[in-house]
Design a protein around this motif. Structure first.
Motif, mmCIF file in Angstrom:
data_model
loop_
_atom_site.group_PDB
_atom_site.id
_atom_site.type_symbol
_atom_site.label_atom_id
_atom_site.label_comp_id
_atom_site.label_asym_id
_atom_site.label_seq_id
_atom_site.Cartn_x
_atom_site.Cartn_y
_atom_site.Cartn_z
ATOM 1 N N ASN A 80 0.852 -1.178 0.000
ATOM 2 C CA ASN A 80 0.000 0.000 0.000
ATOM 3 C C ASN A 80 0.891 1.231 0.000
ATOM 4 O O ASN A 80 1.561 1.503 0.998
ATOM 5 C CB ASN A 80 -0.898 -0.018 1.240
ATOM 6 N N SER A 121 -0.262 9.626 5.781
ATOM 7 C CA SER A 121 -1.183 8.564 5.401
ATOM 8 C C SER A 121 -2.614 9.052 5.555
ATOM 9 O O SER A 121 -2.873 10.081 6.189
ATOM 10 C CB SER A 121 -0.956 7.311 6.267
ATOM 11 N N GLU A 122 -3.536 8.306 4.985
ATOM 12 C CA GLU A 122 -4.952 8.644 5.100
ATOM 13 C C GLU A 122 -5.616 7.965 6.283
ATOM 14 O O GLU A 122 -6.684 8.398 6.727
ATOM 15 C CB GLU A 122 -5.693 8.260 3.812
ATOM 16 N N SER A 150 0.398 4.312 0.422
ATOM 17 C CA SER A 150 0.143 5.298 1.474
ATOM 18 C C SER A 150 0.833 4.925 2.782
ATOM 19 O O SER A 150 1.185 5.779 3.587
ATOM 20 C CB SER A 150 -1.366 5.466 1.708
ATOM 21 N N ARG A 151 1.056 3.602 3.014
ATOM 22 C CA ARG A 151 1.683 3.179 4.255
ATOM 23 C C ARG A 151 3.184 3.454 4.249
ATOM 24 O O ARG A 151 3.794 3.637 5.291
ATOM 25 C CB ARG A 151 1.464 1.676 4.493
ATOM 26 N N ASN A 163 4.602 6.036 3.232
ATOM 27 C CA ASN A 163 4.862 7.457 3.454
ATOM 28 C C ASN A 163 4.575 7.906 4.881
ATOM 29 O O ASN A 163 4.675 9.091 5.183
ATOM 30 C CB ASN A 163 4.011 8.291 2.486
ATOM 31 N N VAL A 164 4.190 6.974 5.750
ATOM 32 C CA VAL A 164 3.864 7.356 7.127
ATOM 33 C C VAL A 164 5.097 7.903 7.834
ATOM 34 O O VAL A 164 6.168 7.295 7.831
ATOM 35 C CB VAL A 164 3.317 6.148 7.924
ATOM 36 N N TYR A 206 -4.910 5.461 10.081
ATOM 37 C CA TYR A 206 -4.004 4.918 11.095
ATOM 38 C C TYR A 206 -4.786 3.936 11.970
ATOM 39 O O TYR A 206 -5.989 4.094 12.175
ATOM 40 C CB TYR A 206 -3.413 6.045 11.953
ATOM 41 N N GLU A 230 0.652 2.200 14.905
ATOM 42 C CA GLU A 230 1.677 2.159 13.862
ATOM 43 C C GLU A 230 3.010 1.643 14.410
ATOM 44 O O GLU A 230 4.070 2.228 14.196
ATOM 45 C CB GLU A 230 1.838 3.540 13.224
#
Length: 245
Positions: A5, A224-225, A7-8, A10-11, A227, A209
């Motif tokens: 994913n 991220s979008e 988006s994960r 970039n956390v 959590y 996380e």
């Protein structure tokens, strides 16, 4: 091959241990500062996005903050136990009880005072400042009560610019409270891109996380979008979502 994913990846996160908060004790006031405030300054703890101040204040009976001014700041008070007596230049004069959330938009300028309403018991409250979206608005005050049952194993929005059930804030910021039972997993989704969340654990033990938080620890997250939160014991948590720019 397992799909990833994007988006994960970039956390980003920053851990704020409770033990590293600033601390002042004036006798009548025992306060821990998550960010630089008053007599305590830390160059790496001046803000988290639009979040500027989070003070964990304990005030002795009948003591408090005398009348003083504020300007262009969104100021939220959340009692954890006890009651606050509040008075300000908008004409508001009342009591903020445990279960209430109060906000004051200082705007073009306001004066207020806050005292422990009890002559016998201490009051503990979170004082939170958020930078405003629009400067010099007309000063305003809002206060609402929220039932604890409304946050059991779910996020209860208590501050929002769009949710009529919450107190209104002059910023794209959202405050949510949750009480999680042991083993409960709960997702949190941000409301817009470029928003981050500051997770403040009031009580308990949470894993977020791959970072474990204990009482009064905090964690800043962005990139991220969504959590994921998992409670290891019964936990009370405050989420402050703010623009990061």
């Amino acid at each position: 091959m397992e799909a990833t994913n994007p988006s994960r990846t970039n956390v980003q996160k920053k851990f704020y241990p409770a033990a590293e908060r600033g601390h002042v004790n004036f006798g009548w006031l025992d306060s821990h500062h998550s960010f630089s405030f008053g007599h305590w300054y830390h160059p790496e703890k001046t803000n988290f996005g639009a979040l500027r101040v989070l003070n964990d204040d304990i005030v002795e009976p009948s003591m408090g903050f005398g009348t003083h001014p504020h300007q262009n700041m969104e100021i939220v008070s959340i009692p954890l136990f006890g009651e606050l007596a509040h008075k300000d230049s908008t004409g508001t004069n009342g009591i903020i009880k445990t279960g209430d959330v109060q906000i004051m938009s200082a705007g073009s300028g306001i004066q207020h005072s806050e005292f422990n309403h009890s002559s016998e018991k201490k009051v503990n409250f979170l004082q939170i400042w958020v930078l405003p979206k629009v400067a010099n608005i007309q000063p305003r005050y809002d206060q609402k009560s929220f039932q604890e049952a409304g946050r059991l194993n779910r996020f209860q929005t208590v501050v929002s610019p769009i949710d009529e059930e919450a107190v209104w804030i002059n910023q794209d910021a959202y405050f949510s409270l949750a009480t999680l039972e042991p083993g409960k997993t709960l997702p949190y989704s941000v409301h817009a891109p470029n928003q981050g969340i500051y997770v403040f654990l009031i009580q308990g033990k949470l894993s977020i996380e791959n970072t474990v938080l204990e009482r009064r620890d905090a964690l800043g997250l962005w990139g991220s979008e969504e959590y994921s939160f998992q409670a290891e014991v019964k936990s009370e948590v405050l989420i402050i979502e703010v623009p990061m720019k």
